[in-house]
Motif scaffolding. Structure first.
Motif, mmCIF file in Angstrom:
data_model
loop_
_atom_site.group_PDB
_atom_site.id
_atom_site.type_symbol
_atom_site.label_atom_id
_atom_site.label_comp_id
_atom_site.label_asym_id
_atom_site.label_seq_id
_atom_site.Cartn_x
_atom_site.Cartn_y
_atom_site.Cartn_z
ATOM 1 N N THR A 399 5.069 -4.133 -1.670
ATOM 2 C CA THR A 399 4.255 -3.858 -0.484
ATOM 3 C C THR A 399 4.585 -2.515 0.169
ATOM 4 O O THR A 399 3.686 -1.801 0.615
ATOM 5 N N LYS A 400 5.857 -2.154 0.199
ATOM 6 C CA LYS A 400 6.235 -0.925 0.915
ATOM 7 C C LYS A 400 6.194 0.324 0.052
ATOM 8 O O LYS A 400 5.975 1.433 0.550
ATOM 9 N N LYS A 401 6.526 0.181 -1.216
ATOM 10 C CA LYS A 401 6.373 1.252 -2.213
ATOM 11 C C LYS A 401 7.256 2.483 -1.974
ATOM 12 O O LYS A 401 6.939 3.585 -2.401
ATOM 13 N N TYR A 402 8.413 2.308 -1.327
ATOM 14 C CA TYR A 402 9.304 3.452 -1.109
ATOM 15 C C TYR A 402 10.019 3.884 -2.394
ATOM 16 O O TYR A 402 10.405 5.048 -2.529
ATOM 17 N N LEU A 403 10.196 2.952 -3.333
ATOM 18 C CA LEU A 403 10.969 3.255 -4.540
ATOM 19 C C LEU A 403 10.083 3.301 -5.788
ATOM 20 O O LEU A 403 10.534 3.001 -6.891
ATOM 21 N N CYS A 404 8.833 3.677 -5.616
ATOM 22 C CA CYS A 404 7.904 3.789 -6.747
ATOM 23 C C CYS A 404 8.129 5.126 -7.458
ATOM 24 O O CYS A 404 7.748 6.182 -6.936
#
Length: 593
Positions: A399-404
């Motif tokens: 959901t947050k996608k900071y580590l994509c």
């Protein structure tokens, strides 16, 4: 600074508001600004708690990430200022916060000794004057900000277009800090990001102002001298001064672990000690020249501090590090996870940490960043991961996608802990025709990944009762292995007195010396790396492992001399250290490459 220790950043949510709890007492601490969703939630919570109006900054607003960070840091700064001024205005009465400020100080500091002397005065003008003098020398702790340099994904507009290089996660976070009213430091961790480092040049607060003062400073978290010098020279040539090198153990730490090539903490600190003055002189040449080109004059090099963190457990170790390596401060992180008035750990996780042993803390591949990660076996996030595997549903909703960061299967980067990635990756290895043992190893390396974006925030949300409906309650926590020796909940006073040696929380605990503990972690790392190469050990890898082992042996030789020169070498404790070191050396010698 009156205190000789600081509290490093602890995950995402664990220290997100630690300055609001300790800065008024002169204790410095650090906050992570990776997650602006967490920051916005905490801004709302603390605004309402402190009677301030909360105006939300929506995710889709222009420059929302940077503005959210700026607004939260300004709020923290305002609240700490109010707390500190209210504390200073208190009368000197036993048991209140003003007396607590002084009683938390080390007993050998001038300010603490002045306080103790003041208490002996009889009431009157002289005592009042002395009290005012003490108040005038009080300072709040620093409110520092940690940015993981390489957690710097590109962001996209609603229409799916890249939002531009200045809006990547790390650059937006730096802008949020730089535009805040804080007068503190940004800590750059996790390696060098030239684009981020160059961006520092665009903000006036990082340049010397009146009297050469820096409104905002740069701290580099480093794991060896060479990389520290390279990064500092890069910045100096841009007119940016490194105000502190924060040396962290490669493996004996919390959070992400960055293993060196076999360089141990003692020899690393020795190199800093021997070359520190020479480094400052060389850096200042490039720094002054860069400032001249920008029309700024600087007569002398700004101060440059040196501190260390990672695995420190006793006052004896703490004092030795400060004295022998001529350090300015030490960092104490993981033990403060057991101090509820300082960090945000929910009750269930606190209970688990209290009763955990050495075997419950381990270095894992759980981070989606592909970097070693200090993990805790009994966390609820680990329980959830295993339950999902039982249901044949590996991976987490993203959901947050900071580590994509992964583009192996998709054009837009996705997270390796996500359900999407793990489904695609497991399909790939299932069709690769691997032998059973190879398949199992590949399978575990995929499904070991956990969602850190949610897990490292959950504990704070649970503690403050601000968890949203249907929001993930699974807690991820990343203490260093040193926490295994602390076995109950402590007060701030107890932990600070332990650090300074007026009490001993580990008096009856058998614990290896921090240098030996780190050495053993590196030996285990070498052994694991070697075992993973048993099927096919290339000549290049063999040379690398041989060099790694040789570096560890050189570290052991250094420690033998260091322990032999110890003033307390006749003590039982010293004999234990020597015995532990000999045992570790025998283990290392037995590893054949």
């Amino acid at each position: 600074m009156s205190h000789t220790f600081h509290i490093p950043v602890l995950g995402l949510g664990y220290s997100i508001d630690t300055p609001l709890k300790v800065a008024r007492y002169g204790i410095s601490s650090s906050m992570s600004v990776v997650d602006d969703e967490l920051i916005e939630r905490m801004r709302q919570y603390h605004s309402l708690l402190n009677g301030e109006v909360f105006a939300p900054i929506l995710k889709n607003e222009e420059d929302a990430r940077a503005r959210r960070i700026t607004s939260y840091l300004d709020l923290v700064g305002r609240v700490v200022t109010r707390q500190f001024e209210a504390l200073k205005a208190l009368p000197f009465e036993a048991g209140n916060d003003l007396c607590r400020y002084f009683e938390l100080l080390p007993e050998n500091t001038r300010l603490r000794q002045g306080y103790d002397l003041m208490l002996e005065f009889t009431e009157g003008t002289r005592k009042n004057y002395f009290q005012d003098l003490l108040r005038s020398e009080m300072t709040p702790g620093a409110i520092d900000v940690n940015i993981m340099s390489k957690v710097d994904k590109m962001n996209y507009t609603v229409s799916g277009d890249p939002s531009g290089e200045l809006n990547t996660d790390a650059l937006a976070a730096l802008r949020g800090f730089a535009l805040s009213r804080l007068q503190s430091s940004v800590i750059m961790s996790a390696g060098m990001n030239p684009r981020l480092y160059s961006y520092l040049e665009t903000f006036a607060d990082f340049y010397p102002g009146e009297n050469g003062l820096l409104r905002k400073k740069v701290i580099l978290k480093v794991s060896d001298f060479r990389s520290a010098f390279i990064q500092a020279k890069f910045l100096a040539k841009k007119g940016i001064w490194v105000s502190e090198f924060r040396v962290e153990s490669g493996l004996n730490c919390g959070g992400h672990a960055f293993a060196t090539e076999g360089f141990l903490l003692g020899p690393i600190l020795e190199e800093f000690k021997q070359k520190r003055r020479e480094m400052v002189e060389e850096l200042f040449i490039g720094y002054r020249q860069a400032l001249v080109e920008k029309g700024i004059t600087c007569a002398q090099a700004p101060a440059q501090r040196l501190s260390v963190q990672g695995g420190i457990g006793t006052a004896l170790e703490n004092e030795f590090l400060l004295d022998h390596y001529q350090l300015d401060a030490t960092g104490w992180g993981s033990p403060f996870l057991l101090v509820p008035e300082v960090t945000n750990v929910d009750k269930e996780t606190l209970h688990q940490l209290e009763h955990a042993g050495e075997e419950d803390y381990y270095i894992s591949g759980a981070s989606p960043l592909g970097i070693l990660f200090n993990n805790f076996k009994n966390s609820t996030s680990e329980t959830l991961r295993l339950k999902r595997l039982e249901k044949n549903r590996p991976g987490s909703p993203c959901t947050k996608k900071y580590l994509c960061t992964n583009t192996e299967f998709t054009e837009t980067p996705i997270c390796t802990a996500s359900r999407e990635y793990q489904h695609l990756k497991l399909q790939q290895i299932a069709s690769a025709g691997l032998l059973e043992q190879e398949y199992e190893q590949a399978y575990q390396s995929v499904v070991e990944k956990i969602c850190l974006c949610e897990g490292l925030c959950a504990s704070a949300y649970i503690k403050y009762d601000i968890l949203k409906p249907r929001e993930n309650k699974a807690v991820a926590i990343c203490p260093g292995p040193n926490l295994a020796y602390f076995s109950r909940i402590y007060t701030l006073e107890e932990m600070v007195r332990h650090i300074y040696g007026t009490t001993d929380l580990l008096e009856k605990i058998r614990r290896p010396h921090m240098f030996v503990k780190e050495l053993n972690l590196y030996i285990d790392y070498l052994q694991h790396d070697l075992q993973s190469q048993l099927k096919e050990l290339s000549e290049k890898k063999r040379k690398q492992l041989t060099k790694f082992k040789l570096q560890l042996q050189e570290g052991i030789s250094y420690y033998k001399v260091l322990f032999a020169d110890s003033a307390s070498q006749t003590s039982q404790l010293f004999q234990d250290w020597v015995g532990e070191l000999a045992s570790s050396e025998a283990h290392l010698v037995g590893i054949e490459i």
